[in-house]
Scaffold this motif. Structure first.
Motif, short mmCIF file in Angstrom:
data_model
loop_
_atom_site.label_atom_id
_atom_site.label_comp_id
_atom_site.label_asym_id
_atom_site.label_seq_id
_atom_site.Cartn_x
_atom_site.Cartn_y
_atom_site.Cartn_z
N ASP A 156 0.81 -1.22 0.00
CA ASP A 156 0.00 0.00 0.00
C ASP A 156 0.84 1.27 0.00
O ASP A 156 0.33 2.35 0.29
CB ASP A 156 -0.94 0.01 1.22
N ASP A 157 2.12 1.16 -0.31
CA ASP A 157 3.02 2.30 -0.20
C ASP A 157 3.60 2.64 -1.57
O ASP A 157 4.16 1.78 -2.25
CB ASP A 157 4.15 1.98 0.78
N PHE A 158 3.42 3.90 -1.97
CA PHE A 158 3.98 4.38 -3.23
C PHE A 158 4.97 5.49 -2.95
O PHE A 158 4.75 6.32 -2.06
CB PHE A 158 2.87 4.92 -4.15
N GLU A 159 6.05 5.52 -3.71
CA GLU A 159 7.06 6.55 -3.58
C GLU A 159 7.02 7.45 -4.81
O GLU A 159 6.94 6.98 -5.95
CB GLU A 159 8.45 5.91 -3.47
N ARG A 160 7.09 8.76 -4.60
CA ARG A 160 7.13 9.73 -5.70
C ARG A 160 8.55 9.73 -6.26
O ARG A 160 9.51 9.98 -5.53
CB ARG A 160 6.74 11.10 -5.17
N VAL A 161 8.67 9.50 -7.57
CA VAL A 161 9.98 9.44 -8.22
C VAL A 161 10.01 10.49 -9.33
O VAL A 161 9.17 10.49 -10.23
CB VAL A 161 10.24 8.03 -8.81
N ALA A 162 10.98 11.37 -9.25
CA ALA A 162 11.15 12.41 -10.27
C ALA A 162 11.67 11.78 -11.56
O ALA A 162 12.59 10.95 -11.53
CB ALA A 162 12.11 13.49 -9.78
N VAL A 163 11.07 12.17 -12.69
CA VAL A 163 11.44 11.62 -13.99
C VAL A 163 11.47 12.72 -15.04
O VAL A 163 10.91 13.79 -14.85
CB VAL A 163 10.46 10.51 -14.45
N THR A 164 12.10 12.40 -16.14
CA THR A 164 12.03 13.23 -17.34
C THR A 164 11.23 12.44 -18.35
O THR A 164 11.54 11.27 -18.62
CB THR A 164 13.43 13.51 -17.90
N GLU A 165 10.18 13.06 -18.89
CA GLU A 165 9.38 12.42 -19.92
C GLU A 165 10.05 12.71 -21.26
O GLU A 165 10.08 13.84 -21.72
CB GLU A 165 7.94 12.94 -19.89
N VAL A 166 10.61 11.67 -21.87
CA VAL A 166 11.40 11.83 -23.07
C VAL A 166 10.54 11.90 -24.32
O VAL A 166 10.81 12.67 -25.23
CB VAL A 166 12.42 10.67 -23.19
N ALA A 167 9.48 11.08 -24.37
CA ALA A 167 8.62 11.02 -25.55
C ALA A 167 7.28 10.42 -25.18
O ALA A 167 7.15 9.75 -24.16
CB ALA A 167 9.28 10.19 -26.66
N GLN A 168 6.26 10.67 -26.02
CA GLN A 168 4.92 10.10 -25.87
C GLN A 168 4.46 9.54 -27.20
O GLN A 168 4.72 10.14 -28.25
CB GLN A 168 3.90 11.17 -25.48
N LEU A 169 3.75 8.40 -27.15
CA LEU A 169 3.18 7.83 -28.36
C LEU A 169 2.08 6.86 -27.96
O LEU A 169 2.32 5.96 -27.15
CB LEU A 169 4.24 7.11 -29.19
N ASN A 170 0.90 7.06 -28.49
CA ASN A 170 -0.23 6.14 -28.30
C ASN A 170 -0.52 5.82 -26.84
O ASN A 170 -0.73 4.67 -26.47
CB ASN A 170 0.01 4.84 -29.07
N GLY A 171 -0.51 6.83 -25.98
CA GLY A 171 -0.86 6.62 -24.58
C GLY A 171 0.26 6.06 -23.72
O GLY A 171 0.03 5.69 -22.57
#
Length: 94
Positions: free
Chosen positions: A58-73
């Motif tokens: 039941d535990d989630f950690e927030r992780v910083a990311v860079t979104e490099v690309a998007q395609l089809n969801g």
């Protein structure tokens, strides 16, 4: 059937069933990235984007990311801190 490319004029129907050669330009959008549902990526208002990664039942950690690309969801991401997320980790969507 109408064949077209983004920003191009549709090909005429008279080209159907004809032989020809097509030239495609393929661009690699992301390398060495993880793929997650785009809905799992939250944009950062005053910082990097982030995903929530399950650490315990039941535990989630927030992780910083860079979104490099998007395609089809789907989004290609890389963590800002090496090793913060890995293949097989579960992310929260929504």
């Amino acid at each position: 059937m109408t064949l077209s490319a983004r920003g191009a004029t549709p090909l005429p129907d008279t080209w159907l069933s004809k032989e020809g050669t097509a030239v495609l330009e393929v661009t690699l959008a992301a390398r060495d990235s993880l793929i997650v549902p785009t809905l799992a990526v939250s944009p950062g208002a005053k910082g990097p984007a982030h995903v929530f990664v399950r650490r315990d039942a039941d535990d989630f950690e927030r992780v910083a990311v860079t979104e490099v690309a998007q395609l089809n969801g789907r989004s290609a991401i890389t963590p800002t801190k090496s090793g913060a997320i890995a293949t097989g980790d579960v992310v929260r969507v929504g």
